[in-house]
Design a protein around this motif. Structure first.
Motif, PDB file in Angstrom:
ATOM      1  N   LEU A 171      -7.413  -7.605   5.883  1.00  0.00           N
ATOM      2  CA  LEU A 171      -6.933  -8.920   6.341  1.00  0.00           C
ATOM      3  C   LEU A 171      -8.106  -9.898   6.342  1.00  0.00           C
ATOM      4  N   GLU A 172      -7.868 -11.069   5.794  1.00  0.00           N
ATOM      5  CA  GLU A 172      -8.899 -12.107   5.747  1.00  0.00           C
ATOM      6  C   GLU A 172      -8.317 -13.410   6.317  1.00  0.00           C
ATOM      7  N   VAL A 173      -9.080 -14.036   7.193  1.00  0.00           N
ATOM      8  CA  VAL A 173      -8.673 -15.316   7.788  1.00  0.00           C
ATOM      9  C   VAL A 173      -9.472 -16.426   7.125  1.00  0.00           C
ATOM     10  N   GLU A 174      -8.766 -17.416   6.576  1.00  0.00           N
ATOM     11  CA  GLU A 174      -9.423 -18.549   5.932  1.00  0.00           C
ATOM     12  C   GLU A 174      -9.442 -19.750   6.874  1.00  0.00           C
ATOM     13  N   LEU A 175     -10.611 -20.381   6.976  1.00  0.00           N
ATOM     14  CA  LEU A 175     -10.796 -21.566   7.809  1.00  0.00           C
ATOM     15  C   LEU A 175     -11.403 -22.670   6.969  1.00  0.00           C
ATOM     16  N   THR A 176     -10.936 -23.908   7.187  1.00  0.00           N
ATOM     17  CA  THR A 176     -11.564 -25.021   6.475  1.00  0.00           C
ATOM     18  C   THR A 176     -12.906 -25.329   7.115  1.00  0.00           C
ATOM     19  N   GLU A 177     -13.795 -25.934   6.339  1.00  0.00           N
ATOM     20  CA  GLU A 177     -15.122 -26.263   6.844  1.00  0.00           C
ATOM     21  C   GLU A 177     -15.026 -27.248   8.010  1.00  0.00           C
ATOM     22  N   GLN A 220       0.837  -1.204   0.000  1.00  0.00           N
ATOM     23  CA  GLN A 220       0.000   0.000   0.000  1.00  0.00           C
ATOM     24  C   GLN A 220       0.869   1.250   0.000  1.00  0.00           C
ATOM     25  N   LYS A 221       1.956   1.209   0.768  1.00  0.00           N
ATOM     26  CA  LYS A 221       2.866   2.353   0.806  1.00  0.00           C
ATOM     27  C   LYS A 221       3.577   2.526  -0.530  1.00  0.00           C
ATOM     28  N   MET A 222       3.769   1.451  -1.263  1.00  0.00           N
ATOM     29  CA  MET A 222       4.446   1.504  -2.553  1.00  0.00           C
ATOM     30  C   MET A 222       3.499   1.952  -3.668  1.00  0.00           C
ATOM     31  N   GLY A 223       2.208   2.136  -3.338  1.00  0.00           N
ATOM     32  CA  GLY A 223       1.257   2.649  -4.316  1.00  0.00           C
ATOM     33  C   GLY A 223       0.489   1.600  -5.077  1.00  0.00           C
ATOM     34  N   TYR A 224       0.646   0.372  -4.700  1.00  0.00           N
ATOM     35  CA  TYR A 224      -0.127  -0.682  -5.358  1.00  0.00           C
ATOM     36  C   TYR A 224      -1.573  -0.651  -4.868  1.00  0.00           C
ATOM     37  N   PRO A 225      -2.489  -1.272  -5.622  1.00  0.00           N
ATOM     38  CA  PRO A 225      -3.910  -1.246  -5.234  1.00  0.00           C
ATOM     39  C   PRO A 225      -4.117  -1.882  -3.857  1.00  0.00           C
ATOM     40  N   GLU A 226      -5.057  -1.354  -3.124  1.00  0.00           N
ATOM     41  CA  GLU A 226      -5.369  -1.935  -1.821  1.00  0.00           C
ATOM     42  C   GLU A 226      -6.103  -3.265  -2.043  1.00  0.00           C
ATOM     43  N   ILE A 227      -5.522  -4.299  -1.514  1.00  0.00           N
ATOM     44  CA  ILE A 227      -6.084  -5.643  -1.705  1.00  0.00           C
ATOM     45  C   ILE A 227      -6.220  -6.340  -0.358  1.00  0.00           C
ATOM     46  N   VAL A 228      -6.951  -7.449  -0.381  1.00  0.00           N
ATOM     47  CA  VAL A 228      -7.151  -8.252   0.833  1.00  0.00           C
ATOM     48  C   VAL A 228      -6.061  -9.328   0.912  1.00  0.00           C
ATOM     49  N   MET A 229      -5.406  -9.408   2.092  1.00  0.00           N
ATOM     50  CA  MET A 229      -4.402 -10.442   2.347  1.00  0.00           C
ATOM     51  C   MET A 229      -5.088 -11.600   3.082  1.00  0.00           C
ATOM     52  N   SER A 230      -5.139 -12.768   2.450  1.00  0.00           N
ATOM     53  CA  SER A 230      -5.771 -13.938   3.067  1.00  0.00           C
ATOM     54  C   SER A 230      -4.700 -14.844   3.675  1.00  0.00           C
ATOM     55  N   ILE A 231      -4.911 -15.230   4.927  1.00  0.00           N
ATOM     56  CA  ILE A 231      -3.992 -16.159   5.590  1.00  0.00           C
ATOM     57  C   ILE A 231      -4.806 -17.347   6.118  1.00  0.00           C
ATOM     58  N   ASN A 232      -4.123 -18.475   6.290  1.00  0.00           N
ATOM     59  CA  ASN A 232      -4.788 -19.702   6.759  1.00  0.00           C
ATOM     60  C   ASN A 232      -4.402 -19.997   8.202  1.00  0.00           C
ATOM     61  N   PHE A 233      -5.379 -20.400   8.981  1.00  0.00           N
ATOM     62  CA  PHE A 233      -5.143 -20.818  10.363  1.00  0.00           C
ATOM     63  C   PHE A 233      -5.419 -22.315  10.497  1.00  0.00           C
ATOM     64  N   THR A 234      -4.541 -23.013  11.217  1.00  0.00           N
ATOM     65  CA  THR A 234      -4.804 -24.415  11.550  1.00  0.00           C
ATOM     66  C   THR A 234      -5.697 -24.461  12.788  1.00  0.00           C
ATOM     67  N   SER A 235      -6.166 -25.655  13.114  1.00  0.00           N
ATOM     68  CA  SER A 235      -7.016 -25.799  14.294  1.00  0.00           C
ATOM     69  C   SER A 235      -6.267 -25.409  15.560  1.00  0.00           C
ATOM     70  N   THR A 236      -4.954 -25.698  15.606  1.00  0.00           N
ATOM     71  CA  THR A 236      -4.150 -25.354  16.780  1.00  0.00           C
ATOM     72  C   THR A 236      -4.185 -23.858  17.034  1.00  0.00           C
ATOM     73  N   ASP A 237      -4.103 -23.071  15.963  1.00  0.00           N
ATOM     74  CA  ASP A 237      -4.090 -21.608  16.101  1.00  0.00           C
ATOM     75  C   ASP A 237      -5.495 -21.061  16.345  1.00  0.00           C
ATOM     76  N   PHE A 238      -6.455 -21.563  15.577  1.00  0.00           N
ATOM     77  CA  PHE A 238      -7.788 -20.971  15.602  1.00  0.00           C
ATOM     78  C   PHE A 238      -8.456 -21.115  16.967  1.00  0.00           C
ATOM     79  N   TYR A 239      -8.216 -22.230  17.658  1.00  0.00           N
ATOM     80  CA  TYR A 239      -8.917 -22.470  18.917  1.00  0.00           C
ATOM     81  C   TYR A 239      -8.156 -21.968  20.140  1.00  0.00           C
ATOM     82  N   GLN A 240      -7.105 -21.187  19.932  1.00  0.00           N
ATOM     83  CA  GLN A 240      -6.415 -20.573  21.063  1.00  0.00           C
ATOM     84  C   GLN A 240      -7.259 -19.433  21.628  1.00  0.00           C
ATOM     85  N   LYS A 241      -7.261 -19.327  22.935  1.00  0.00           N
ATOM     86  CA  LYS A 241      -8.099 -18.314  23.586  1.00  0.00           C
ATOM     87  C   LYS A 241      -7.620 -16.894  23.288  1.00  0.00           C
TER      88      LYS A 241
END
Length: 743
Positions: free
Chosen positions: A606-612, A565-586
């Motif tokens: 920012l977008e968080v991707e979770l498996t079904e 974004q600072k370099m002037g590129y289009p604002e886009i959504v960054m998608s990252i994946n969480f495993t069950s170990t990470d997602f269920y942490q308090k």
């Protein structure tokens, strides 16, 4: 020969002598010959009588089983049971009376020093007492009588920090006074029989046993003769393997070693009591039994030991055996398997995704599940077996092998089935399952530890799959070693910053513009080799390195997006994946917030991707975690929709903003009408819920056109670009901006 017999002989001789004298008087010419014959006859008769008397005395002096029982019942003996740290000291009544002690409360150190006739109680004196076959002690009794006792001490039980000893005494006071030779055969025999007051069981042929009266009383036997079969029958079922080993060992022992076992036996009161049996096997002869020993009821002492043992061998949460107990019992069982030519199974079980359940339900509910699982396991314990908790959510089960090779699989499946049915009440939304690995001993190892590790190899061979059951095979060893080496390399790679993010573009189907990227982890070794995530992520998940990897992905993804974004590129959504170990942490929300704050990235990018499957493992907690992320302003995408629980009803529950259609539907969408109808239906339902859709795996323009016409919002696949490093995706940005301007 008794007095009456002796008088009879004298009377006969007197009558015979009188007759001879009368005869010589009337026949003087035959007197000399008659007297010579008479004297010879008297000498022969005397020799015969002497030999008969000697044989009678010899026969009378032999000791049979009844004599031993009588001696055992009537002899008094001094006895002390003590630990080398003096935390527990017990003296029998005869010994307490000698010392003038009333009751069981006394100064342990002072009285035991007095009893053993020593001035200091330390390691040196303990060794002197234990190693001595006859430690002679002198002290003054309660009535000021000088007492001399020869102590014989044996190790009863050895623990990590303490040892329990049994000291039995031979009172030499009267012998000293009479100055008798203690080395005489009779005295030594009487000394060895001093244990008879406790109880003795002996056998000449290993099939029938003679019990002392005290043993008959303790065990409630009908007579002092008992067969091996009946004796074994009163032994507790879980201790019979130990009993069988003792019998076999005694039958082959050369008589040089005294053994001790502790087992439970049915007693006169109808309950099982704990007994310490100190026994010895001897070479067979006409006068010595092949097998025999002293039996002592140590139930009260054992109950005291149980308190100590509980701290060392019982798991606090489940109240079943812990790893220490498993290792001790397992090795004993392994050795008995080899001695008796039998076999046992060792099954290792793991509760699937327990860290998720524990984090989502809380430790109290997590402990409830652990206790419930332990109770289920205990239902399958066979005689001589054991159920134990070896670590967090790992359990082990030792079972007797009855020649059924399917027993471990059938048992594991039965545990799985019963455990899954316990998902009720507060756990109704939780999928409870477990996985298992098993090995056979002694076949699958040189010792118990090796067989146990092989069962763990079998468990781990299932990877991250749930409800798997695997038996040990030799090839698994190399596979596990390979995983272990990979784990070590991965740990080093994380520390050396060898992990890197690649980015795959996501395209808006209506305009062709790039709307976001999915961050995908890659491991690039120093030699340039790229390791795909499906090769190392499962290893990371099983070794808990996944936490470091996920933290890197989150922070690096936010940092890179803000930099673009600072370099002037289009604002886009960054998608990252969480495993069950990470997602269920308090603290998941806190970690995401910290990454956004540190990089300055707006949450909407920012977008968080979770498996079904991950999202629906614990639906209630999953919704709670999603809502917390939505409160931050972060987008949520459900990945691989349609491959898990496949229920559209969950779209009404989950607070997702994007639905990713699995590539398995997209591959055949051109030629498979059913696939097309499914995709079209899902897109319509998603739009009605104001949820955007993106199709994965688009590889040609025709697929793109079908999806665009069906109303799909975004696309991702090789048609637009493979995952690429940051510098390559920046070139893609440039080209995409040029194309969209030209349109």
């Amino acid at each position: 020969m008794n007095l009456n017999s002796l008088l009879s002989v004298v009377a006969i001789i007197a009558v015979a002598t009188g007759l001879v004298l009368v005869y010589t008087r009337f026949f003087p010419d035959m007197a000399f010959t008659v007297i010579i014959i008479y004297i010879s006859t008297i000498i022969c008769l005397s020799l015969i009588l002497a030999i008969t008397a000697w044989l009678y005395r010899k026969h009378k002096s032999s000791v049979d089983a009844g004599d031993i029982a009588g001696i055992s019942e009537n002899l008094n003996t001094e006895m002390i049971m003590w630990t080398d740290d003096l935390s527990a000291v017990y003296m029998n009544k005869h010994m307490r009376d000698l010392l003038g002690i009333e009751g069981f409360n006394f100064d342990h150190k002072a009285e035991i020093m007095r009893a053993f006739g020593i001035e200091n109680f330390n390691h040196s004196t303990i060794q002197e007492i234990v190693k001595s076959s006859s430690h002679e002690a002198r002290f003054t009794s309660a009535d000021d009588t000088p007492i001399t006792i020869a102590w014989s001490t044996s190790l009863v039980k050895q623990k990590k920090k303490t040892a329990l000893y049994l000291s039995t005494g031979l009172n030499l006071t009267e012998i000293k006074k009479m100055r008798l030779d203690l080395a005489s055969t009779n005295d030594l025999f009487n000394y060895s029989m001093s244990l008879a007051e406790i109880g003795i069981i002996m056998s000449n042929d290993m099939s029938n046993f003679i019990a002392s009266p005290e043993t008959v009383r303790m065990l409630g036997l009908k007579s002092n003769n008992i067969s091996l079969k009946n004796l074994r029958a009163i032994v507790h079922p879980n201790d019979r393997l130990m009993f069988d080993s003792a019998i076999k060992l005694a039958g082959t022992d050369n008589g040089n070693e005294v053994h001790n076992i502790e087992l439970r036996m049915s007693s006169a009161d109808g309950f099982y009591h704990w007994y310490s049996y100190r026994y010895k096997g001897m070479n067979h002869s006409d006068s010595l039994p092949m097998f025999g020993g002293a039996l002592m009821d140590n139930t009260q002492e054992h109950e005291k030991d149980l308190i100590i043992e509980r701290l060392a061998y019982i798991d606090d949460v489940t109240e079943i055996a812990n790893r220490n107990k498993l290792m001790d019992v397992g090795q004993e069982t392994f050795e008995q398997c080899r001695m008796l030519d039998c076999s046992y199974w060792i099954i290792v079980l793991d509760i699937d995704r327990f860290h998720i359940i524990n984090d989502s339900s809380g430790y109290q509910n997590g402990n409830y599940i652990l206790r419930n699982f332990a109770n289920i396991m205990c239902k399958f314990v066979t005689p001589g077996g054991l159920a134990s908790r070896i670590s967090g959510d790992n359990f082990a089960l030792i079972m007797r092998d009855y020649g059924d090779d399917d027993l471990p699989v059938r048992t594991a499946k039965a545990i799985q089935e019963e455990f899954s049915k316990s998902a009720v009440g507060d756990f109704a939304s939780v999928n409870l399952s477990c996985s298992a690995g098993y090995a056979k001993m002694p076949k699958d190892g040189e010792n118990f530890l090796e067989a146990f590790e092989h069962a763990e190899f079998a468990l781990k061979s299932g990877g991250n799959e749930n409800s798997t059951i695997h038996g040990y095979e030799a090839r698994m060893h190399d596979s596990i070693i390979g995983r272990t080496e990979l784990e070590k390399e991965l740990a080093v790679a994380i520390d050396n910053n060898e992990l890197q993010l690649f980015y795959q573009p996501k395209i808006e189907l209506s305009t062709g513009k790039i709307m976001g990227v999915e961050a995908l982890i890659r491991w690039i070794k120093p030699d340039g080799t790229i390791v795909r995530p499906d090769a190392f992520v499962p290893v990371a998940e099983s070794s808990h390195l996944i936490g470091k990897i996920s933290e890197f992905v989150l922070n690096e993804g936010c940092r890179q997006n803000k930099l673009w974004q600072k370099m002037g590129y289009p604002e886009i959504v960054m998608s990252i994946n969480f495993t069950s170990t990470d997602f269920y942490q308090k603290d998941l929300k806190d970690k995401v917030f910290e990454a956004l704050a540190k990089t300055g990235l707006d949450p909407k990018w920012l977008e968080v991707e979770l498996t079904e499957t991950l999202a629906l493992s614990d639906i209630d907690y999953a919704v709670s975690q999603m809502n917390k992320l939505r409160e931050l302003g972060v987008k949520l995408a459900m990945d691989d929709f349609g491959t898990g629980y496949s229920s559209l009803s969950y779209l009404q529950i989950l607070p997702i903003t994007l639905l990713k259609l699995d590539r398995s539907f997209i591959i055949d969408i051109e030629h498979d009408n059913i696939a097309y109808e499914i995709v079209s239906s899902v897109i319509r339902i998603a739009k009605s819920k104001k949820i955007e859709t993106i199709a994965e795996g688009i590889e040609n323009p025709n697929q793109e056109d079908i999806l665009r016409k069906a109303g799909c919002d975004f696309g991702q696949g090789y048609l637009y670009g493979k995952p690429m490093p940051a510098e390559k995706i920046e070139e893609f940005f440039e080209e995409n901006m040029k194309k969209t301007k030209e349109k």
